[in-house]
Scaffold this motif. Structure first.
Motif, PDB file in Angstrom:
ATOM      1  N   UNK A   1      82.215 125.564 -42.944  1.00 55.77           N
ATOM      2  CA  UNK A   1      82.655 126.414 -41.844  1.00 55.77           C
ATOM      3  C   UNK A   1      83.205 127.733 -42.369  1.00 55.77           C
ATOM      4  N   UNK A   2      83.995 127.658 -43.445  1.00 54.00           N
ATOM      5  CA  UNK A   2      84.577 128.861 -44.032  1.00 54.00           C
ATOM      6  C   UNK A   2      83.491 129.799 -44.561  1.00 54.00           C
ATOM      7  N   UNK A   3      82.464 129.231 -45.163  1.00 56.34           N
ATOM      8  CA  UNK A   3      81.380 130.049 -45.715  1.00 56.34           C
ATOM      9  C   UNK A   3      80.630 130.761 -44.595  1.00 56.34           C
ATOM     10  N   UNK A   4      80.331 130.037 -43.520  1.00 56.78           N
ATOM     11  CA  UNK A   4      79.661 130.660 -42.372  1.00 56.78           C
ATOM     12  C   UNK A   4      80.521 131.787 -41.817  1.00 56.78           C
ATOM     13  N   UNK A   5      81.807 131.519 -41.643  1.00 52.28           N
ATOM     14  CA  UNK A   5      82.716 132.532 -41.112  1.00 52.28           C
ATOM     15  C   UNK A   5      82.758 133.763 -42.013  1.00 52.28           C
ATOM     16  N   UNK A   6      82.768 133.555 -43.321  1.00 52.41           N
ATOM     17  CA  UNK A   6      82.878 134.657 -44.273  1.00 52.41           C
ATOM     18  C   UNK A   6      81.681 135.598 -44.187  1.00 52.41           C
TER      19      UNK A   6
ATOM     20  N   UNK B   1      80.728 126.907 -35.412  1.00 44.86           N
ATOM     21  CA  UNK B   1      80.832 128.101 -34.573  1.00 44.86           C
ATOM     22  C   UNK B   1      80.536 129.351 -35.382  1.00 44.86           C
ATOM     23  N   UNK B   2      79.718 130.223 -34.813  1.00 45.77           N
ATOM     24  CA  UNK B   2      79.311 131.451 -35.494  1.00 45.77           C
ATOM     25  C   UNK B   2      79.578 132.641 -34.586  1.00 45.77           C
ATOM     26  N   UNK B   3      80.296 133.616 -35.126  1.00 45.84           N
ATOM     27  CA  UNK B   3      80.577 134.862 -34.402  1.00 45.84           C
ATOM     28  C   UNK B   3      80.333 136.015 -35.354  1.00 45.84           C
ATOM     29  N   UNK B   4      79.491 136.957 -34.946  1.00 45.69           N
ATOM     30  CA  UNK B   4      79.176 138.079 -35.813  1.00 45.69           C
ATOM     31  C   UNK B   4      78.953 139.316 -34.955  1.00 45.69           C
ATOM     32  N   UNK B   5      78.489 140.394 -35.608  1.00 44.90           N
ATOM     33  CA  UNK B   5      78.244 141.658 -34.921  1.00 44.90           C
ATOM     34  C   UNK B   5      76.872 142.183 -35.315  1.00 44.90           C
ATOM     35  N   UNK B   6      76.091 142.577 -34.325  1.00 42.29           N
ATOM     36  CA  UNK B   6      74.756 143.124 -34.567  1.00 42.29           C
ATOM     37  C   UNK B   6      74.864 144.474 -35.281  1.00 42.29           C
TER      38      UNK B   6
END
Length: 225
Positions: free
Chosen positions: A136-141, A101-106
């Motif tokens: 998963x932790x790396x993607x989240x970070x 799962x990936x959540x970010x901000x433009x």
């Protein structure tokens, strides 16, 4: 007390870069208080009553906390620790993990980006294997900061390469950008951006690339458990 209104601009960082040192609790508190004040100023400009309206009375404080402790926390925290295991059987074939799962901000419009990442690793036979949850932790970070997808996919992969030195690596992101679906052309939420970056033998070997993309398709089709 640290003043974020007049703080030395030499301490500023690019929007998707982490600070040299994690913020202390005291620094976080000062940052959130200063950010809340700025949100109040924005509401005043937009003529939103944040003092008497029960819906927005505490919104500036909530927004400030959300940015510092959630949406941009990857800038202010230390990177995730890597748990390594011996590659006792000298496994050297492709490992694929995802969807993550990936959540970010433009970075362009401060709108959410959401989707999934898939990572393919070619471990070194004489190297180490890291715990799957660490990917998963790396993607989240790296997602927890203002981002553009073209840079996010490279940041994730380069960190894994630097920390674990596999023979090869692939990172693929498929995501919806709400700066496109909620504004502008107001595209369908099925409209996604997909990009992949390769390192090492994954970049040089067409067969490994084909296997990785086949696994990505299979994982996409499998859907949630």
């Amino acid at each position: 007390m640290m003043n974020f209104h007049t703080r030395d601009l030499n301490l500023a960082r690019l929007c998707n870069e982490a600070f040299d040192q994690p913020l202390s609790e005291a620094e976080r508190a000062v940052m959130m208080a200063a950010a809340a004040q700025k949100v109040e100023e924005l509401f005043d400009i937009l003529r939103i009553d944040h003092q008497n309206d029960h819906n927005t009375r505490d919104t500036p404080q909530r927004v400030a906390k959300m940015y510092v402790e959630e949406l941009l926390e990857g800038r202010f925290n230390a990177p995730p620790r890597i748990t390594e295991f011996d590659n006792a059987q000298a496994y050297d074939q492709l490992i694929v993990t995802g969807p993550i799962a990936l959540r970010s901000m433009c970075a362009h419009h401060l709108m959410p980006i959401y989707g999934q990442a898939t990572i393919g690793i070619l471990p070194a036979a004489d190297g180490k294997i890291i715990g799957l949850s660490k990917y998963d932790r790396i993607v989240e970070y790296f997602a927890a900061r203002l981002q553009i997808q073209e840079e996010l996919v490279k940041q994730i992969g380069q960190y894994i390469m630097d920390m674990t030195a596999p023979r090869g690596l692939a990172v693929r992101i498929s995501a919806v950008h709400m700066c496109k679906t909620q504004r502008g052309v107001r595209a369908s939420h099925r409209s996604r951006m997909v990009n992949t970056h390769y390192w090492g033998e994954m970049a040089d070997n067409a067969e490994f690339k084909r296997e990785f993309l086949q696994e990505c398709i299979a994982l996409d089709r499998s859907g949630p458990a």
